[in-house]
Design an enzyme around this catalytic site. Structure first.
Site, PDB file in Angstrom:
ATOM      1  N   ASP A 276       7.564   3.714 -18.543  1.00 29.52           N
ATOM      2  CA  ASP A 276       7.264   2.323 -18.239  1.00 29.52           C
ATOM      3  C   ASP A 276       8.248   1.865 -17.171  1.00 29.52           C
ATOM      4  O   ASP A 276       9.413   1.567 -17.467  1.00 29.52           O
ATOM      5  CB  ASP A 276       7.393   1.468 -19.497  1.00 29.52           C
ATOM      6  CG  ASP A 276       7.063  -0.005 -19.253  1.00 29.52           C
ATOM      7  OD1 ASP A 276       6.795  -0.365 -18.095  1.00 29.52           O
ATOM      8  OD2 ASP A 276       7.081  -0.783 -20.224  1.00 29.52           O
ATOM      9  N   LEU A 277       7.789   1.794 -15.938  1.00 32.22           N
ATOM     10  CA  LEU A 277       8.669   1.483 -14.821  1.00 32.22           C
ATOM     11  C   LEU A 277       8.973  -0.003 -14.697  1.00 32.22           C
ATOM     12  O   LEU A 277       9.699  -0.406 -13.788  1.00 32.22           O
ATOM     13  CB  LEU A 277       8.061   2.006 -13.517  1.00 32.22           C
ATOM     14  CG  LEU A 277       7.759   3.508 -13.488  1.00 32.22           C
ATOM     15  CD1 LEU A 277       7.186   3.908 -12.137  1.00 32.22           C
ATOM     16  CD2 LEU A 277       9.004   4.326 -13.802  1.00 32.22           C
TER      17      LEU A 277
ATOM     18  N   GLY B 125      -6.362   5.586  -8.936  1.00 32.99           N
ATOM     19  CA  GLY B 125      -6.254   4.969  -7.622  1.00 32.99           C
ATOM     20  C   GLY B 125      -5.554   5.796  -6.573  1.00 32.99           C
ATOM     21  O   GLY B 125      -5.758   7.012  -6.447  1.00 32.99           O
ATOM     22  N   ILE B 126      -4.708   5.144  -5.785  1.00 33.94           N
ATOM     23  CA  ILE B 126      -4.027   5.797  -4.671  1.00 33.94           C
ATOM     24  C   ILE B 126      -3.076   6.879  -5.178  1.00 33.94           C
ATOM     25  O   ILE B 126      -2.935   7.935  -4.562  1.00 33.94           O
ATOM     26  CB  ILE B 126      -3.274   4.756  -3.817  1.00 33.94           C
ATOM     27  CG1 ILE B 126      -4.267   3.794  -3.163  1.00 33.94           C
ATOM     28  CG2 ILE B 126      -2.424   5.439  -2.747  1.00 33.94           C
ATOM     29  CD1 ILE B 126      -3.615   2.600  -2.476  1.00 33.94           C
TER      30      ILE B 126
ATOM     31  N   TYR C  25       1.925 -11.722  -6.403  1.00 37.83           N
ATOM     32  CA  TYR C  25       1.654 -10.403  -5.821  1.00 37.83           C
ATOM     33  C   TYR C  25       2.066 -10.373  -4.348  1.00 37.83           C
ATOM     34  O   TYR C  25       2.759  -9.444  -3.907  1.00 37.83           O
ATOM     35  CB  TYR C  25       0.170 -10.076  -5.962  1.00 37.83           C
ATOM     36  CG  TYR C  25      -0.231  -8.730  -5.400  1.00 37.83           C
ATOM     37  CD1 TYR C  25      -0.026  -7.565  -6.127  1.00 37.83           C
ATOM     38  CD2 TYR C  25      -0.823  -8.619  -4.139  1.00 37.83           C
ATOM     39  CE1 TYR C  25      -0.389  -6.333  -5.622  1.00 37.83           C
ATOM     40  CE2 TYR C  25      -1.191  -7.390  -3.626  1.00 37.83           C
ATOM     41  CZ  TYR C  25      -0.978  -6.248  -4.368  1.00 37.83           C
ATOM     42  OH  TYR C  25      -1.329  -5.016  -3.860  1.00 37.83           O
TER      43      TYR C  25
ATOM     44  N   LYS D 147       5.064  -7.921  -2.544  1.00 40.70           N
ATOM     45  CA  LYS D 147       4.779  -6.975  -1.458  1.00 40.70           C
ATOM     46  C   LYS D 147       5.598  -7.287  -0.204  1.00 40.70           C
ATOM     47  O   LYS D 147       6.047  -6.377   0.498  1.00 40.70           O
ATOM     48  CB  LYS D 147       3.281  -6.958  -1.157  1.00 40.70           C
ATOM     49  CG  LYS D 147       2.452  -6.328  -2.277  1.00 40.70           C
ATOM     50  CD  LYS D 147       2.926  -4.913  -2.595  1.00 40.70           C
ATOM     51  CE  LYS D 147       2.078  -4.222  -3.638  1.00 40.70           C
ATOM     52  NZ  LYS D 147       2.536  -2.838  -3.919  1.00 40.70           N
TER      53      LYS D 147
ATOM     54  N   SER E  22       1.629  -3.920   1.388  1.00 37.56           N
ATOM     55  CA  SER E  22       0.256  -4.408   1.349  1.00 37.56           C
ATOM     56  C   SER E  22       0.011  -5.367   2.502  1.00 37.56           C
ATOM     57  O   SER E  22       0.944  -6.008   3.005  1.00 37.56           O
ATOM     58  CB  SER E  22      -0.012  -5.138   0.029  1.00 37.56           C
ATOM     59  OG  SER E  22      -1.276  -5.763   0.028  1.00 37.56           O
TER      60      SER E  22
ATOM     61  N   GLY F 153       1.702   0.150  -9.282  1.00 36.81           N
ATOM     62  CA  GLY F 153       1.721  -1.290  -9.071  1.00 36.81           C
ATOM     63  C   GLY F 153       0.678  -1.982  -9.930  1.00 36.81           C
ATOM     64  O   GLY F 153      -0.233  -1.343 -10.463  1.00 36.81           O
TER      65      GLY F 153
END
Length: 260
Positions: free
Chosen positions: A42-43, A13-14, A152, A156, A112, A72
């Protein structure tokens, strides 16, 4: 001199697009992810964050020029709180001492468009208070909410507000570290790709009025990466504490000239 950048969520992804952009302009990238990365971490856990900081310090030689906190998830569970807020903030705070040694330090993360959607105030407040236990308990309590992406959205908004609260403090701006975030709308990444298998989601996208001036095309990760790359470069010397929406105009339509 070669800039050293840390990118979390680098496997897809990003994050992947950002790492590719940075390498293309000659930067050294230390990628962090659960797999396919320079640093495997593993954050979502305090232990994983501590290990990541140690490994990045060793890999960088103790100095980091830019941090891109991107990793994320989008799941209806407390895991989203662990990764999207505590993991993202923990990455930035944990690596701040390494940034402080840079001649041109930059820090940026991912908010987001969802940050202006309905949120659970109790969950947002618990995150902003840094109360991990209370935040996870509240997230568990709202699992299965009838409000789409309730957890979610809340993570954000909390992260965006955290950036606003901390950017102009002695620890960040006072140490010459710019701290900002980008707030994408829909971006075609593996995290949301399956959403477009849902006829309701597709229908909502197609139902955007032609006269609304909202760009209907879903953004590519490379477009968000380009904005992140500028924020993390030496070209950005004064942008501080900003949440930059890159969403085709949706936030403008939804909020007009209002704020949170």
């Amino acid at each position: 001199m070669e800039r050293v950048s840390v990118v979390t969520g680098v496997a897809s992804g990003i994050g992947k697009a950002t790492a590719e952009l940075l390498r293309s302009r000659g930067e050294r990238v230390i990628g962090v992810d659960l797999h396919d990365a320079d640093v495997i971490a593993d954050l979502s856990t305090a232990e994983g964050l501590e290990a990541m900081v140690r490994d990045v310090e060793a890999a960088s030689g103790g100095v980091v020029d830019s941090v891109y906190s991107i990793a994320g998830v989008l799941v209806d569970s407390p895991l989203t709180v662990k990764v999207n807020f505590f993991g993202m903030v923990g990455t930035l705070v944990g690596l701040r001492p390494l940034l402080a040694k840079s001649q041109a330090p930059r820090a940026q993360g991912i908010a987001s468009l969802a940050s202006i959607s309905p949120v659970d105030d109790a969950l947002v407040n618990a995150m902003l208070a840094g109360d991990r236990e209370a935040a996870l308990a509240r997230a568990e309590a709202v699992v299965g909410s009838q409000i789409p992406f309730f957890i979610y959205n809340s993570t954000k908004q909390a992260f965006a507000r955290w950036v606003r609260r901390h950017a102009a403090t002695p620890e960040w701006a006072g140490a010459s570290i710019t701290l900002n975030a980008v707030a994408p709308g829909a971006v075609l990444t593996p995290m949301i790709a399956t959403m477009f298998d849902d006829p309701q989601i597709v229908g909502e996208q197609e139902a955007i009025p032609a006269g609304s001036a909202v760009l209907k095309d879903v953004a590519q990760p490379s477009e968000v990466a380009a904005l992140l790359g500028w924020l993390g470069s030496t070209a950005n010397s004064h942008l501080c504490g900003q949440i930059i929406f890159i969403d085709g105009g949706s936030e403008v339509i939804m909020r007009q000239d209002s704020t949170w």
